[in-house]
Design a protein around this motif. Structure first.
Motif, PDB file in Angstrom:
ATOM      1  N   ARG B  31       3.467   6.670   8.059  1.00 43.58           N
ATOM      2  CA  ARG B  31       2.059   6.563   7.699  1.00 43.58           C
ATOM      3  C   ARG B  31       1.213   7.647   8.200  1.00 43.58           C
ATOM      4  O   ARG B  31       0.187   7.867   7.698  1.00 43.58           O
ATOM      5  N   GLY B  33       1.785  10.564   7.586  1.00 41.45           N
ATOM      6  CA  GLY B  33       1.912  11.678   6.611  1.00 41.45           C
ATOM      7  C   GLY B  33       2.315  13.021   7.227  1.00 41.45           C
ATOM      8  O   GLY B  33       2.230  13.969   6.356  1.00 41.45           O
ATOM      9  N   ASN B  45       9.750   8.059   4.917  1.00 42.58           N
ATOM     10  CA  ASN B  45       9.281   6.790   3.708  1.00 42.58           C
ATOM     11  C   ASN B  45      10.438   5.874   3.441  1.00 42.58           C
ATOM     12  O   ASN B  45      10.453   4.536   3.617  1.00 42.58           O
ATOM     13  N   ARG B  49      11.789   2.160   4.322  1.00 37.97           N
ATOM     14  CA  ARG B  49      12.277   0.967   3.377  1.00 37.97           C
ATOM     15  C   ARG B  49      13.592   0.707   3.711  1.00 37.97           C
ATOM     16  O   ARG B  49      13.682  -0.686   3.713  1.00 37.97           O
ATOM     17  N   ARG B 112       4.836  -3.805  -4.656  1.00 33.66           N
ATOM     18  CA  ARG B 112       3.664  -3.064  -4.256  1.00 33.66           C
ATOM     19  C   ARG B 112       2.926  -2.289  -5.656  1.00 33.66           C
ATOM     20  O   ARG B 112       1.799  -2.235  -5.424  1.00 33.66           O
ATOM     21  N   ARG B 113       3.886  -2.168  -6.256  1.00 30.46           N
ATOM     22  CA  ARG B 113       3.245  -1.439  -7.620  1.00 30.46           C
ATOM     23  C   ARG B 113       2.417  -2.196  -8.323  1.00 30.46           C
ATOM     24  O   ARG B 113       1.211  -1.805  -9.175  1.00 30.46           O
ATOM     25  N   GLY B 116      -0.970  -3.178  -6.000  1.00 33.03           N
ATOM     26  CA  GLY B 116      -1.685  -1.909  -5.631  1.00 33.03           C
ATOM     27  C   GLY B 116      -1.999  -1.534  -4.499  1.00 33.03           C
ATOM     28  O   GLY B 116      -1.488  -2.584  -3.507  1.00 33.03           O
ATOM     29  N   PRO B 117      -2.229  -0.491  -4.197  1.00 35.90           N
ATOM     30  CA  PRO B 117      -2.081  -0.028  -2.720  1.00 35.90           C
ATOM     31  C   PRO B 117      -3.157  -0.634  -1.749  1.00 35.90           C
ATOM     32  O   PRO B 117      -2.924  -0.841  -0.548  1.00 35.90           O
ATOM     33  N   PHE B 120      -1.537  -4.145  -1.112  1.00 36.86           N
ATOM     34  CA  PHE B 120      -0.379  -3.979  -0.106  1.00 36.86           C
ATOM     35  C   PHE B 120      -0.872  -3.534   1.085  1.00 36.86           C
ATOM     36  O   PHE B 120       0.003  -3.984   2.150  1.00 36.86           O
ATOM     37  N   ARG B 121      -1.645  -2.285   1.334  1.00 42.79           N
ATOM     38  CA  ARG B 121      -2.012  -2.030   2.709  1.00 42.79           C
ATOM     39  C   ARG B 121      -2.587  -3.186   3.519  1.00 42.79           C
ATOM     40  O   ARG B 121      -2.209  -3.288   4.810  1.00 42.79           O
ATOM     41  N   LYS B 190     -10.034  14.217   2.424  1.00 41.83           N
ATOM     42  CA  LYS B 190     -10.069  12.651   2.525  1.00 41.83           C
ATOM     43  C   LYS B 190      -9.719  12.373   4.189  1.00 41.83           C
ATOM     44  O   LYS B 190     -10.286  11.271   4.514  1.00 41.83           O
TER      45      LYS B 190
END
Lengths: 65, 194
Positions: B31, B33, B45, B49, B112-113, B116-117, B120-121, B190
């Motif tokens: 997370r 990044g 990642n 998983r 999750r796809r 959507g994010p 999911f989050r 961001k």
């Protein structure tokens, strides 16, 4: 071959796609993907493209065409 | 047969805690990044998983063997509904809660796809509740909680998760370094908003 679309509202420059598609994408200085070809939606071989789409932690990638 | 199931359920219980803790710690590192472990940002990642899937499989065997073991005193209902077990109701209840959260995380992970994010989050935050539930389950109903090897597993698990959470809470967590030195913003556009 298929084309890779980046949803820029989702992308945060984690860099998973640029690592996986090293010959197609490069990272800009903030880590966001930039197609080496200069196209908006670069051509990608289908299998690697699906791999990159699945790897994106923010689900920002999709395939078009 | 019951004896085999009993050993299996105890073994998978302790290894599931290890795998689950690894999954939580790796999830936090991924997370960030950043390429913390050196596996690449994609690699961290991917391992997060895979470890999560392994933990889920271990928990599945852990629960299934307890239900099938007729001597365990745990049937299907107390294995799925929290705090309905006659055997160590608190400890088993915490485990069932953890199981329910794990199922939720697994389903939203696979879908999750589709969801959507954002969704999911939101759901994925519950992983922070899952870990203490699993540890409570270990402490209050773990038949091996007093053994040196189970305590070692707990200490290793705790160290990994607590270290990751501690880093998560520092200010440096959300800021990713930029590549070019001159003229670049100190934060990604961001990241600066977060």
């Amino acid at each position: 071959m298929t084309r890779l679309h980046v949803d820029w509202t989702r992308c945060d420059g984690h860099g998973a796609c640029t690592e996986l598609l090293a010959g197609i994408l490069e990272q800009d200085e903030w880590g966001y993907p930039r197609p080496l070809s200069g196209e908006r939606e670069p051509q990608v071989e289908a299998r690697s493209a699906r791999r990159a789409v699945a790897a994106c932690p923010l689900m920002a990638l999709s395939l078009v065409e | 047969m019951n004896e085999l199931l009993w050993y299996l359920s105890r073994g998978t219980g302790v290894t599931a805690l290890l795998a689950l803790s690894g999954a939580v710690a790796l999830g936090i590192l991924a997370r960030s990044g950043r390429d913390v472990v050196g596996w690449g940002r994609f690699g961290a990642n991917e391992v997060h998983r895979t470890t999560s899937a392994a933990a889920t499989a271990l928990v599945a065997v852990h629960v299934l063997t307890l239900v099938l073991d007729t001597a365990s005193g745990i049937s299907l209902l107390p294995a799925l509904v929290p705090f309905t077990s006659d055997y160590r109701p608190l400890g088993v209840g915490l485990g069932v809660l953890a199981l329910d959260v794990l199922v939720l995380l697994g389903v939203t992970g696979v879908l999750r796809r589709r969801i959507g994010p954002r969704a999911f989050r939101a759901v994925h935050w519950s992983a922070y509740a899952l870990w203490p539930l699993a540890v409570g389950h270990f402490l209050f109903s773990g038949s091996d909680a007093g053994t040196w090897w189970a305590v070692t597993a707990l200490v290793v698990s705790g160290a990994a998760v607590l270290a990751a959470v501690a880093w998560r809470l520092t200010d440096s967590f959300g800021t990713r370094p930029v590549r070019s030195a001159d003229g670049a913003l100190p934060l990604s556009p961001k990241a600066a908003q977060r």
